[in-house]
Design a protein around this motif. Sequence first.
Motif, mmCIF file in Angstrom:
data_model
loop_
_atom_site.group_PDB
_atom_site.id
_atom_site.type_symbol
_atom_site.label_atom_id
_atom_site.label_comp_id
_atom_site.label_asym_id
_atom_site.label_seq_id
_atom_site.Cartn_x
_atom_site.Cartn_y
_atom_site.Cartn_z
ATOM 1 N N LEU A 1 0.823 -1.217 0.000
ATOM 2 C CA LEU A 1 0.000 0.000 0.000
ATOM 3 C C LEU A 1 0.855 1.264 0.000
ATOM 4 O O LEU A 1 0.475 2.268 -0.594
ATOM 5 C CB LEU A 1 -0.953 -0.005 1.203
ATOM 6 N N ARG A 2 2.005 1.209 0.676
ATOM 7 C CA ARG A 2 2.897 2.376 0.651
ATOM 8 C C ARG A 2 3.363 2.650 -0.778
ATOM 9 O O ARG A 2 3.451 3.797 -1.211
ATOM 10 C CB ARG A 2 4.095 2.157 1.581
ATOM 11 N N LYS A 3 3.656 1.581 -1.515
ATOM 12 C CA LYS A 3 4.073 1.750 -2.911
ATOM 13 C C LYS A 3 2.933 2.261 -3.781
ATOM 14 O O LYS A 3 3.161 2.977 -4.753
ATOM 15 C CB LYS A 3 4.595 0.422 -3.470
ATOM 16 N N CYS A 4 1.710 1.889 -3.443
ATOM 17 C CA CYS A 4 0.538 2.340 -4.221
ATOM 18 C C CYS A 4 0.254 3.818 -4.000
ATOM 19 O O CYS A 4 -0.393 4.468 -4.833
ATOM 20 C CB CYS A 4 -0.699 1.514 -3.858
ATOM 21 N N PRO B 1 -6.188 4.898 -6.085
ATOM 22 C CA PRO B 1 -7.173 3.807 -6.172
ATOM 23 C C PRO B 1 -6.893 2.810 -7.291
ATOM 24 O O PRO B 1 -7.016 1.598 -7.100
ATOM 25 C CB PRO B 1 -8.490 4.552 -6.416
ATOM 26 N N LEU B 2 -6.510 3.312 -8.471
ATOM 27 C CA LEU B 2 -6.238 2.419 -9.600
ATOM 28 C C LEU B 2 -5.119 1.436 -9.269
ATOM 29 O O LEU B 2 -5.215 0.232 -9.559
ATOM 30 C CB LEU B 2 -5.867 3.233 -10.838
ATOM 31 N N ALA B 3 -4.054 1.937 -8.648
ATOM 32 C CA ALA B 3 -2.924 1.073 -8.282
ATOM 33 C C ALA B 3 -3.332 0.065 -7.210
ATOM 34 O O ALA B 3 -2.966 -1.118 -7.279
ATOM 35 C CB ALA B 3 -1.755 1.929 -7.790
ATOM 36 N N ILE B 4 -4.109 0.515 -6.223
ATOM 37 C CA ILE B 4 -4.549 -0.366 -5.131
ATOM 38 C C ILE B 4 -5.427 -1.487 -5.670
ATOM 39 O O ILE B 4 -5.220 -2.667 -5.362
ATOM 40 C CB ILE B 4 -5.308 0.446 -4.056
ATOM 41 N N ILE B 5 -6.408 -1.135 -6.493
ATOM 42 C CA ILE B 5 -7.321 -2.135 -7.059
ATOM 43 C C ILE B 5 -6.562 -3.111 -7.951
ATOM 44 O O ILE B 5 -6.808 -4.319 -7.939
ATOM 45 C CB ILE B 5 -8.453 -1.442 -7.850
ATOM 46 N N THR B 6 -5.610 -2.593 -8.718
ATOM 47 C CA THR B 6 -4.829 -3.446 -9.618
ATOM 48 C C THR B 6 -4.018 -4.470 -8.835
ATOM 49 O O THR B 6 -4.047 -5.671 -9.138
ATOM 50 C CB THR B 6 -3.887 -2.588 -10.475
ATOM 51 N N MET B 7 -3.290 -4.010 -7.812
ATOM 52 C CA MET B 7 -2.463 -4.928 -7.034
ATOM 53 C C MET B 7 -3.335 -5.910 -6.251
ATOM 54 O O MET B 7 -2.995 -7.101 -6.142
ATOM 55 C CB MET B 7 -1.556 -4.154 -6.073
ATOM 56 N N ALA B 8 -4.458 -5.439 -5.737
ATOM 57 C CA ALA B 8 -5.367 -6.329 -5.009
ATOM 58 C C ALA B 8 -5.939 -7.399 -5.945
ATOM 59 O O ALA B 8 -6.106 -8.553 -5.547
ATOM 60 C CB ALA B 8 -6.502 -5.513 -4.379
ATOM 61 N N SER B 9 -6.221 -7.021 -7.194
ATOM 62 C CA SER B 9 -6.743 -7.979 -8.167
ATOM 63 C C SER B 9 -5.719 -9.066 -8.476
ATOM 64 O O SER B 9 -6.049 -10.236 -8.633
ATOM 65 C CB SER B 9 -7.132 -7.267 -9.467
ATOM 66 N N TYR C 1 4.049 -15.698 -2.052
ATOM 67 C CA TYR C 1 3.536 -15.104 -3.298
ATOM 68 C C TYR C 1 3.365 -13.596 -3.155
ATOM 69 O O TYR C 1 3.762 -12.827 -4.031
ATOM 70 C CB TYR C 1 2.205 -15.753 -3.680
ATOM 71 N N TRP C 2 2.763 -13.138 -2.035
ATOM 72 C CA TRP C 2 2.564 -11.701 -1.812
ATOM 73 C C TRP C 2 3.910 -10.980 -1.752
ATOM 74 O O TRP C 2 4.041 -9.876 -2.280
ATOM 75 C CB TRP C 2 1.796 -11.472 -0.517
ATOM 76 N N SER C 3 4.890 -11.609 -1.115
ATOM 77 C CA SER C 3 6.224 -11.004 -1.034
ATOM 78 C C SER C 3 6.840 -10.866 -2.421
ATOM 79 O O SER C 3 7.484 -9.857 -2.732
ATOM 80 C CB SER C 3 7.143 -11.862 -0.148
ATOM 81 N N LYS C 4 6.617 -11.877 -3.242
ATOM 82 C CA LYS C 4 7.159 -11.846 -4.609
ATOM 83 C C LYS C 4 6.493 -10.731 -5.412
ATOM 84 O O LYS C 4 7.157 -9.993 -6.157
ATOM 85 C CB LYS C 4 6.913 -13.196 -5.284
ATOM 86 N N VAL C 5 5.164 -10.584 -5.251
ATOM 87 C CA VAL C 5 4.434 -9.513 -5.946
ATOM 88 C C VAL C 5 4.961 -8.153 -5.509
ATOM 89 O O VAL C 5 5.197 -7.262 -6.331
ATOM 90 C CB VAL C 5 2.914 -9.616 -5.681
ATOM 91 N N TYR C 6 5.173 -7.986 -4.211
ATOM 92 C CA TYR C 6 5.707 -6.715 -3.698
ATOM 93 C C TYR C 6 7.092 -6.444 -4.273
ATOM 94 O O TYR C 6 7.400 -5.324 -4.697
ATOM 95 C CB TYR C 6 5.781 -6.765 -2.172
ATOM 96 N N LEU D 1 17.711 5.865 -13.531
ATOM 97 C CA LEU D 1 19.119 5.613 -13.203
ATOM 98 C C LEU D 1 19.308 5.355 -11.712
ATOM 99 O O LEU D 1 20.298 4.752 -11.301
ATOM 100 C CB LEU D 1 19.991 6.803 -13.620
ATOM 101 N N TYR D 2 18.360 5.826 -10.891
ATOM 102 C CA TYR D 2 18.476 5.670 -9.445
ATOM 103 C C TYR D 2 17.907 4.318 -9.007
ATOM 104 O O TYR D 2 16.932 3.832 -9.581
ATOM 105 C CB TYR D 2 17.712 6.783 -8.720
ATOM 106 N N PRO D 3 18.491 3.715 -7.974
ATOM 107 C CA PRO D 3 17.953 2.450 -7.449
ATOM 108 C C PRO D 3 16.562 2.669 -6.850
ATOM 109 O O PRO D 3 16.198 3.796 -6.479
ATOM 110 C CB PRO D 3 18.955 2.064 -6.350
ATOM 111 N N GLU D 4 15.785 1.599 -6.750
ATOM 112 C CA GLU D 4 14.449 1.685 -6.164
ATOM 113 C C GLU D 4 14.539 2.129 -4.703
ATOM 114 O O GLU D 4 15.450 1.733 -3.966
ATOM 115 C CB GLU D 4 13.768 0.316 -6.245
ATOM 116 N N ASN D 5 13.585 2.984 -4.300
ATOM 117 C CA ASN D 5 13.493 3.505 -2.924
ATOM 118 C C ASN D 5 14.685 4.380 -2.534
ATOM 119 O O ASN D 5 14.943 4.618 -1.355
ATOM 120 C CB ASN D 5 13.341 2.368 -1.898
#
Length: 367
Positions: free
Chosen positions: A264-267, A271-279, A293-298, A338-342
């Motif tokens: 959710l922090r990444k979303c 709403p579109l991102a939340i619904i998409t990831m929840a789907s 599986y959830w960890s892999k998705v994250y 070019l920057y690493p994630e987070n």
Amino acid sequence: MGFIHRSMDMLTKGKIRHNIGIDIKDIKSRIKEVSERRERYKVDSVVPKPTSTSTDTLRQLALFKKVTELIGTEGRSLDIVRMVMEGDEMIKKQLKLVSIVGFGGLGKTTIANVVYEKLRGDFDCRAFVSVSLNLDMKKLFTSLLHQLGKGKYNNIMDESAWSETQLISEIREFLRNKRYFIVIDDIWDKSAWRSIRCALTENGCGSRVIITTRILDVGKEVSDVYQLKPLSASDSRILFYQRIFGTGDKCPPVQLAEISESILRKCGGVPLAIITMASVLASKKEHQNTYTYWSKVYQYMGSGLENNPDLMDMRRILYISYYDLSPKIKACLLYLSLYPENYDIKTKELIWKWIGEGFVREEQGKS
């Protein structure tokens, strides 16, 4: 010695210029070849194959969401209703224009539709029309007239003889003594709004018009602006769990709750991102090792899930915003990859890098 050095320098420069000349000749030859191939295969006349789900279709789906799925919309829709309807007696009789502004995926269409359903019964006639990036003004005015006039213009959708000017005149005449309510969804530029504005007559009947747009300058051109904000953390959580478990009250195991918060922090409350990831997660909720599986998705959010249809639909909506950017802004945005994630990016440092790359240039009269 000086003569030898000068001779060697001239030979070196001559060789470099000769190589540049060969490269330019090669480039011209390739351009000519590509141009001939383009002409030979009639590339410009090829009609692109439509995608499985167009952005217009996705926008239509937003209009018919179940009431139970509209998390976080009630408070915001009431704010807009107040903005649209409140005022003294003089203001209530005037034409009121309000714009809902926010980036793609925030739910502008959904909120506008909720407001439309709340208020439509208070007006003599009403319409909800979508503009989109590829604007067909004549088609828009035809749809507007058809919805406003109902029985009077049943055959207008089949009428191809009317010009844009005739359609505007007909709309103005029809609205002359009526209290109307119109929602114009997804306007992209000021010129489109100015053309639409020509059809909206000010008749002192207390009519109301709402537009939605991703672009703040367009919203300001309309009049009063309501800037749509992302969902709160609690509403994000309810929407997320409701889509996965069928209820927003369900509390998942501690491990899943923790990974849910990370997702959710990444979303970011979109709403579109939340619904998409929840789907994505809901489709595998009976997975043998749900936490893995959830960890892999994250871990792979934004990559590694390209074949998921929900993510493809979300990308289609967000791509429109990207392709509308100017080339300079696109370059600045892509530079962030070019920057690493987070990574914690320092703003001033980034701006100086953009300047160094030539993405940002000094313009007279601008700081």
